[in-house]
Enzyme design. Structure first.
Site, PDB file in Angstrom:
ATOM      1  N   ARG A   1       0.820  -1.221   0.000  1.00  0.00           N
ATOM      2  CA  ARG A   1       0.000   0.000   0.000  1.00  0.00           C
ATOM      3  C   ARG A   1       0.853   1.271   0.000  1.00  0.00           C
ATOM      4  O   ARG A   1       0.440   2.300   0.519  1.00  0.00           O
ATOM      5  CB  ARG A   1      -0.971   0.016   1.188  1.00  0.00           C
ATOM      6  CG  ARG A   1      -2.058  -1.050   1.064  1.00  0.00           C
ATOM      7  CD  ARG A   1      -3.106  -0.892   2.150  1.00  0.00           C
ATOM      8  NE  ARG A   1      -4.127  -1.938   2.035  1.00  0.00           N
ATOM      9  CZ  ARG A   1      -4.727  -2.509   3.078  1.00  0.00           C
ATOM     10  NH1 ARG A   1      -4.414  -2.147   4.302  1.00  0.00           N
ATOM     11  NH2 ARG A   1      -5.630  -3.436   2.899  1.00  0.00           N
TER      12      ARG A   1
ATOM     13  N   ASP B   1      -6.795  -2.774  -6.962  1.00  0.00           N
ATOM     14  CA  ASP B   1      -7.491  -3.336  -5.811  1.00  0.00           C
ATOM     15  C   ASP B   1      -7.807  -4.786  -6.122  1.00  0.00           C
ATOM     16  O   ASP B   1      -8.029  -5.139  -7.296  1.00  0.00           O
ATOM     17  CB  ASP B   1      -8.784  -2.566  -5.526  1.00  0.00           C
ATOM     18  CG  ASP B   1      -9.398  -2.965  -4.186  1.00  0.00           C
ATOM     19  OD1 ASP B   1      -9.123  -2.280  -3.178  1.00  0.00           O
ATOM     20  OD2 ASP B   1     -10.137  -3.963  -4.146  1.00  0.00           O
TER      21      ASP B   1
ATOM     22  N   ARG C   1      -6.889  11.936  -6.268  1.00  0.00           N
ATOM     23  CA  ARG C   1      -8.099  11.125  -6.110  1.00  0.00           C
ATOM     24  C   ARG C   1      -9.345  11.934  -5.747  1.00  0.00           C
ATOM     25  O   ARG C   1     -10.436  11.361  -5.623  1.00  0.00           O
ATOM     26  CB  ARG C   1      -7.867  10.083  -5.000  1.00  0.00           C
ATOM     27  CG  ARG C   1      -7.197   8.770  -5.410  1.00  0.00           C
ATOM     28  CD  ARG C   1      -8.130   7.816  -6.141  1.00  0.00           C
ATOM     29  NE  ARG C   1      -9.462   7.779  -5.554  1.00  0.00           N
ATOM     30  CZ  ARG C   1      -9.789   7.105  -4.457  1.00  0.00           C
ATOM     31  NH1 ARG C   1      -8.882   6.382  -3.826  1.00  0.00           N
ATOM     32  NH2 ARG C   1     -11.024   7.126  -3.986  1.00  0.00           N
TER      33      ARG C   1
ATOM     34  N   ARG D   1      -2.893   6.311  -0.224  1.00  0.00           N
ATOM     35  CA  ARG D   1      -3.262   6.354   1.185  1.00  0.00           C
ATOM     36  C   ARG D   1      -2.546   7.437   1.977  1.00  0.00           C
ATOM     37  O   ARG D   1      -3.144   8.403   2.390  1.00  0.00           O
ATOM     38  CB  ARG D   1      -3.045   4.994   1.861  1.00  0.00           C
ATOM     39  CG  ARG D   1      -3.811   3.883   1.214  1.00  0.00           C
ATOM     40  CD  ARG D   1      -3.791   2.626   2.049  1.00  0.00           C
ATOM     41  NE  ARG D   1      -4.900   2.551   2.972  1.00  0.00           N
ATOM     42  CZ  ARG D   1      -4.977   1.698   3.962  1.00  0.00           C
ATOM     43  NH1 ARG D   1      -3.988   0.875   4.193  1.00  0.00           N
ATOM     44  NH2 ARG D   1      -6.027   1.661   4.739  1.00  0.00           N
TER      45      ARG D   1
ATOM     46  N   TYR E   1     -15.170 -12.095   0.199  1.00  0.00           N
ATOM     47  CA  TYR E   1     -15.909 -10.878  -0.137  1.00  0.00           C
ATOM     48  C   TYR E   1     -17.221 -11.214  -0.847  1.00  0.00           C
ATOM     49  O   TYR E   1     -18.274 -10.637  -0.559  1.00  0.00           O
ATOM     50  CB  TYR E   1     -15.068  -9.961  -1.020  1.00  0.00           C
ATOM     51  CG  TYR E   1     -14.029  -9.169  -0.264  1.00  0.00           C
ATOM     52  CD1 TYR E   1     -14.390  -8.266   0.740  1.00  0.00           C
ATOM     53  CD2 TYR E   1     -12.678  -9.298  -0.556  1.00  0.00           C
ATOM     54  CE1 TYR E   1     -13.448  -7.541   1.426  1.00  0.00           C
ATOM     55  CE2 TYR E   1     -11.726  -8.575   0.135  1.00  0.00           C
ATOM     56  CZ  TYR E   1     -12.106  -7.697   1.127  1.00  0.00           C
ATOM     57  OH  TYR E   1     -11.162  -6.975   1.814  1.00  0.00           O
TER      58      TYR E   1
END
Length: 349
Positions: A30, A79, A43, A34, A154
């Site tokens: 990551r 992702d 973003r 972030r 998920y």
């Protein structure tokens, strides 16, 4: 099959292929996004999924930590649910929640209705990889995908879950349905990674983020055969392949049996302990606790030196190599300056 880039000076590729790097290689899970203000600015007007499907934006976000931190590898900004979306699953990545599935997969009919991943559906990701290969110079690019079990969790839960109760219930009570679902997700994962490899990535990482919720016996019976098929199918390309999960201390040996060349280790297990669990000749990646980076530089420096020392002991014990990384992803509140200083420190050691 794509033409491989020759990157003989890469410390990362040296460490993961059993050669001696000229410095301890370091990158962060990551790292693309972030914690970086330049990422957040980029973003502001784009959703997470939207950003993942814009090749120029993917390229820029992937490059940001290379410019800022001088890390030894780039990891594709994406992702793990992107291939699910590309295969027609109705989902969204909700801020502060994570992936949310509109119609969870719960029945045999749901499983039967799942479509395969068509190459044209991931063309934006492949285009981003091609742009990055041209832009990165001598820095290797790591492609990645979610492992079948984590994707299944998920899909069955409908989103993030603490106990993965529905997932485990299907796995244990309906094994035929479970293996049918896992087989479809294995095909999808292989095709997603194959597309990235064809576009030019230098290595791949398979994230089985939630495998640590399973017992070793359940992992071996319900997950290992499918993860093994991913690595076995892609082994012909000759790329370094990393397998990583969180809370997987008891599973490290089995995860190594799946066939990766590198096993990622979280902060709960020492690298020397991990070295005793994985197959001989496997390299290790890890494993500074991401929270340490919030505790100030003196604490970070001490902990980082300990990880490097632990990695050296693991190599002395027969591990093929050590790549310095965190034991999970960079936390959003991490000071980017601390990451930059951490890279400099590891390189100096």
């Amino acid at each position: 099959m794509s033409t491989r880039r020759e990157l003989p000076e890469s410390p990362y590729l040296a460490a993961v292929t059993g050669r001696k790097p000229h410095r301890v290689p370091v990158w962060f899970m990551r790292q693309a996004g972030r914690s970086l203000p330049e990422y957040r600015a980029l973003r502001e007007r784009t959703s997470m999924l939207g950003a993942c499907l814009q090749p120029e934006m993917v390229c820029e976000i992937t490059l940001q930590p290379i410019r800022r931190h001088d890390v030894d590898a780039a990891i594709l900004f994406s992702d793990i649910v992107v291939p699910l979306r590309a295969a027609g699953i109705d989902l969204d990545i909700v801020a502060d929640v994570g992936p949310v599935i509109a119609h969870p997969i719960r029945t045999d009919a749901d499983i039967e209705s799942m479509k395969p991943l068509e190459p044209q559906a991931i063309q934006p990701i492949c285009e981003a990889v091609s742009l990055l290969v041209d832009a990165l110079g001598d820095v290797p690019l790591i492609g990645f995908a979610g492992a079948p079990f984590t994707l299944a969790s998920y899909l069955v839960e409908g989103g993030p879950s603490r106990n993965h109760a529905r997932t485990k219930a299907m796995m244990l009570a309906e094994p035929a349905s479970w293996h049918a679902l896992m087989a479809k997700l294995t095909d999808l994962t292989v095709e997603f990674l194959r597309g990235q490899i064809g576009a030019g990535v230098d290595a791949i990482q398979l994230f089985d983020s939630w495998a640590g919720t399973l017992s070793l016996a359940d992992y071996r019976q319900y997950v290992l055969p499918h993860s093994t098929r991913v690595f076995a199918t892609l082994a012909e390309y000759g790329l370094p392949m990393t397998h990583f999960g969180v809370g997987t201390a008891e599973l490290l040996g089995a995860m190594s049996e799946a066939g990766p060349t590198v096993v990622g280790v979280d902060w709960r297990t020492s690298l020397t302990d991990a070295a005793a669990r994985v197959r001989p000749g496997t390299a290790l990646q890890g494993n500074l606790d991401p929270v340490v980076l919030l505790a100030g530089w003196p604490v970070t420096e001490r902990a980082a030196r300990a990880v490097v020392d632990d990695g050296r002991r693991a190599v002395d014990a027969g591990t093929a190599g050590h790549v310095f990384n965190l034991g999970h992803g960079v936390l959003p509140e991490t000071d980017p300056g601390v990451l930059t200083d951490l890279v400099s420190l590891v390189h100096s050691l």
